[in-house]
Write a protein that holds these residues in place. Structure first.
Motif, PDB file in Angstrom:
ATOM      1  N   THR A  77     -23.690  16.673  22.690  1.00 37.95           N
ATOM      2  CA  THR A  77     -24.852  16.570  22.213  1.00 37.95           C
ATOM      3  C   THR A  77     -24.565  15.709  21.015  1.00 37.95           C
ATOM      4  N   ARG A  78     -23.426  16.014  20.164  1.00 34.64           N
ATOM      5  CA  ARG A  78     -23.223  15.195  18.878  1.00 34.64           C
ATOM      6  C   ARG A  78     -22.870  14.056  19.365  1.00 34.64           C
ATOM      7  N   GLU A  79     -21.630  13.729  20.240  1.00 38.46           N
ATOM      8  CA  GLU A  79     -21.351  12.558  20.757  1.00 38.46           C
ATOM      9  C   GLU A  79     -22.553  11.643  21.201  1.00 38.46           C
ATOM     10  N   ASN A  80     -23.370  12.099  22.044  1.00 37.08           N
ATOM     11  CA  ASN A  80     -24.473  11.423  22.373  1.00 37.08           C
ATOM     12  C   ASN A  80     -25.387  10.963  21.385  1.00 37.08           C
ATOM     13  N   ASN A  81     -25.514  11.866  20.431  1.00 38.53           N
ATOM     14  CA  ASN A  81     -26.433  11.477  19.257  1.00 38.53           C
ATOM     15  C   ASN A  81     -25.726  10.206  18.479  1.00 38.53           C
ATOM     16  N   ARG A  82     -24.405  10.506  18.281  1.00 37.94           N
ATOM     17  CA  ARG A  82     -23.511   9.363  17.712  1.00 37.94           C
ATOM     18  C   ARG A  82     -23.723   8.282  18.387  1.00 37.94           C
ATOM     19  N   THR A  83     -23.508   8.320  19.601  1.00 38.84           N
ATOM     20  CA  THR A  83     -23.626   7.028  20.568  1.00 38.84           C
ATOM     21  C   THR A  83     -25.291   6.442  20.473  1.00 38.84           C
ATOM     22  N   LEU A  84     -26.177   7.397  20.298  1.00 40.70           N
ATOM     23  CA  LEU A  84     -27.455   6.981  20.458  1.00 40.70           C
ATOM     24  C   LEU A  84     -27.873   6.320  18.875  1.00 40.70           C
ATOM     25  N   GLU A  85     -27.063   6.728  17.849  1.00 42.69           N
ATOM     26  CA  GLU A  85     -27.313   6.251  16.550  1.00 42.69           C
ATOM     27  C   GLU A  85     -26.667   4.984  16.399  1.00 42.69           C
ATOM     28  N   VAL A  86     -25.600   4.614  17.088  1.00 42.79           N
ATOM     29  CA  VAL A  86     -24.862   3.387  17.189  1.00 42.79           C
ATOM     30  C   VAL A  86     -25.813   2.526  17.790  1.00 42.79           C
ATOM     31  N   GLU A  87     -26.360   2.793  18.864  1.00 40.05           N
ATOM     32  CA  GLU A  87     -27.122   2.047  19.954  1.00 40.05           C
ATOM     33  C   GLU A  87     -28.269   1.588  19.257  1.00 40.05           C
ATOM     34  N   ILE A  88     -28.880   2.502  18.514  1.00 37.98           N
ATOM     35  CA  ILE A  88     -30.120   2.146  17.598  1.00 37.98           C
ATOM     36  C   ILE A  88     -30.141   1.376  16.716  1.00 37.98           C
ATOM     37  N   LYS A  89     -28.741   1.481  15.754  1.00 42.02           N
ATOM     38  CA  LYS A  89     -28.535   0.614  14.902  1.00 42.02           C
ATOM     39  C   LYS A  89     -28.399  -0.845  15.362  1.00 42.02           C
ATOM     40  N   LYS A  90     -27.624  -0.876  16.512  1.00 42.33           N
ATOM     41  CA  LYS A  90     -27.578  -2.449  16.996  1.00 42.33           C
ATOM     42  C   LYS A  90     -28.627  -2.864  17.647  1.00 42.33           C
ATOM     43  N   LEU A  91     -29.639  -2.013  18.263  1.00 43.47           N
ATOM     44  CA  LEU A  91     -30.845  -2.486  18.552  1.00 43.47           C
ATOM     45  C   LEU A  91     -31.632  -2.852  17.291  1.00 43.47           C
ATOM     46  N   LYS A  92     -31.695  -2.043  16.128  1.00 41.89           N
ATOM     47  CA  LYS A  92     -32.435  -2.332  15.022  1.00 41.89           C
ATOM     48  C   LYS A  92     -31.956  -3.841  14.280  1.00 41.89           C
ATOM     49  N   LYS A  93     -30.487  -3.986  14.545  1.00 42.15           N
ATOM     50  CA  LYS A  93     -29.886  -5.310  13.911  1.00 42.15           C
ATOM     51  C   LYS A  93     -30.232  -6.454  14.849  1.00 42.15           C
ATOM     52  N   GLY A  94     -30.191  -5.794  16.017  1.00 43.22           N
ATOM     53  CA  GLY A  94     -30.841  -6.984  17.253  1.00 43.22           C
ATOM     54  C   GLY A  94     -32.107  -7.573  17.003  1.00 43.22           C
ATOM     55  N   SER A 100     -35.607 -12.800  12.939  1.00 40.37           N
ATOM     56  CA  SER A 100     -35.202 -13.882  12.237  1.00 40.37           C
ATOM     57  C   SER A 100     -35.266 -15.349  13.079  1.00 40.37           C
ATOM     58  N   ILE A 101     -34.661 -15.084  14.392  1.00 44.97           N
ATOM     59  CA  ILE A 101     -34.618 -16.276  15.402  1.00 44.97           C
ATOM     60  C   ILE A 101     -36.114 -16.784  15.690  1.00 44.97           C
ATOM     61  N   ILE A 102     -37.082 -15.613  15.671  1.00 47.88           N
ATOM     62  CA  ILE A 102     -38.465 -15.841  16.297  1.00 47.88           C
ATOM     63  C   ILE A 102     -39.162 -16.561  15.009  1.00 47.88           C
ATOM     64  N   GLY A 103     -38.787 -16.227  13.639  1.00 50.37           N
ATOM     65  CA  GLY A 103     -39.352 -17.072  12.683  1.00 50.37           C
ATOM     66  C   GLY A 103     -38.686 -18.173  12.499  1.00 50.37           C
ATOM     67  N   ALA A 104     -37.377 -18.389  12.807  1.00 52.55           N
ATOM     68  CA  ALA A 104     -37.028 -19.684  12.865  1.00 52.55           C
ATOM     69  C   ALA A 104     -37.419 -20.684  13.687  1.00 52.55           C
ATOM     70  N   MET A 105     -37.826 -20.207  14.763  1.00 50.74           N
ATOM     71  CA  MET A 105     -38.527 -20.948  16.104  1.00 50.74           C
ATOM     72  C   MET A 105     -39.720 -21.088  15.639  1.00 50.74           C
ATOM     73  N   LYS A 106     -40.630 -20.330  14.858  1.00 54.26           N
ATOM     74  CA  LYS A 106     -42.190 -20.577  14.777  1.00 54.26           C
ATOM     75  C   LYS A 106     -42.093 -21.762  13.615  1.00 54.26           C
ATOM     76  N   THR A 107     -40.855 -21.651  12.639  1.00 50.53           N
ATOM     77  CA  THR A 107     -41.045 -22.950  11.610  1.00 50.53           C
ATOM     78  C   THR A 107     -40.757 -24.028  12.236  1.00 50.53           C
ATOM     79  N   LEU A 108     -39.615 -24.005  13.309  1.00 52.58           N
ATOM     80  CA  LEU A 108     -39.317 -25.219  14.015  1.00 52.58           C
ATOM     81  C   LEU A 108     -40.648 -25.710  14.705  1.00 52.58           C
ATOM     82  N   ASN A 109     -41.435 -24.926  15.436  1.00 52.56           N
ATOM     83  CA  ASN A 109     -42.387 -25.295  16.200  1.00 52.56           C
ATOM     84  C   ASN A 109     -43.525 -25.847  15.197  1.00 52.56           C
TER      85      ASN A 109
END
Length: 197
Positions: A77-94, A100-109
């Motif tokens: 459970t702890r390993e899964n939680n850590r994995t989920l936390e890592v994945e959540i951080k990656k998802l949040k970063k993504g 940021s990309i959408i904002g840049a594309m909107k500005t470009l548009n």
């Protein structure tokens, strides 16, 4: 008894590690089952001591196996939680990068839309200018055709003036020659008269 305290402390440890309502309920059931096993051991030990020891040993083995299972579940459970936390951080970063990309594309548009509006205005201006140039070109063609006629007239006048100037110059030369001849004849006669005296 030592066995009871061992079971109680192990259950408390697992309850702390699990932190899950379902696991906590299972631990409560295990505690109740342990108490019933102990009641059976107490009831049997008075007349069948060996059977009571066998039941207690089976009970402790069962508890030990259950503890190992719970420990492994908690670890996974702890390993899964850590994995989920890592994945959540990656998802949040993504997600941040995507925002940021959408904002840049909107500005470009927006910039492209502004540029397109400017190009449309310039195109309208160029169309108007082209229409004006066509009108001017038509006027110039008409004037050029008129100038061609005037040019022919001008050349004819220049030729007439040139011929007249040549005739005038020839007449002037003839007059000069005649005057010089008259002066020569006058001097010749005058010398002849002086010589005759």
């Amino acid at each position: 008894r030592p066995e009871d305290s061992k079971v109680t402390s192990s259950l408390a440890q697992f309850e702390m590690l699990a932190g899950s309502p379902t696991v906590t309920a299972l631990l409560d059931d295990l505690q109740g089952l342990s108490r019933r096993f102990e009641e059976i051991v107490v009831g049997v030990s008075s007349h069948r001591r060996e059977l009571a020891l066998s039941i207690r040993t089976a009970h402790l083995s069962f508890v030990e196996l259950f503890e190992k299972m719970i420990t492994e579940v908690c670890r996974l459970t702890r390993e899964n939680n850590r994995t989920l936390e890592v994945e959540i951080k990656k998802l949040k970063k993504g997600e941040v990068q995507m925002i940021s990309i959408i904002g840049a594309m909107k500005t470009l548009n927006d910039s492209m839309e502004t540029d397109l509006l400017k190009v449309a205005d310039q195109n309208r201006t160029l169309l108007c200018l082209n229409k004006s140039l066509r009108t001017t070109n038509s006027n110039l063609e008409f004037r050029v055709s008129s100038l061609s006629h005037y040019e022919d007239e001008y050349k004819r006048m220049l030729e007439e003036q040139r011929v007249a100037a040549l005739e005038q110059a020839n007449g002037q030369n003839r007059r000069e020659q005649r005057r010089e001849q008259e002066e020569t004849d006058f001097l010749r006669r005058h010398r002849a008269e002086i010589a005759a005296r």
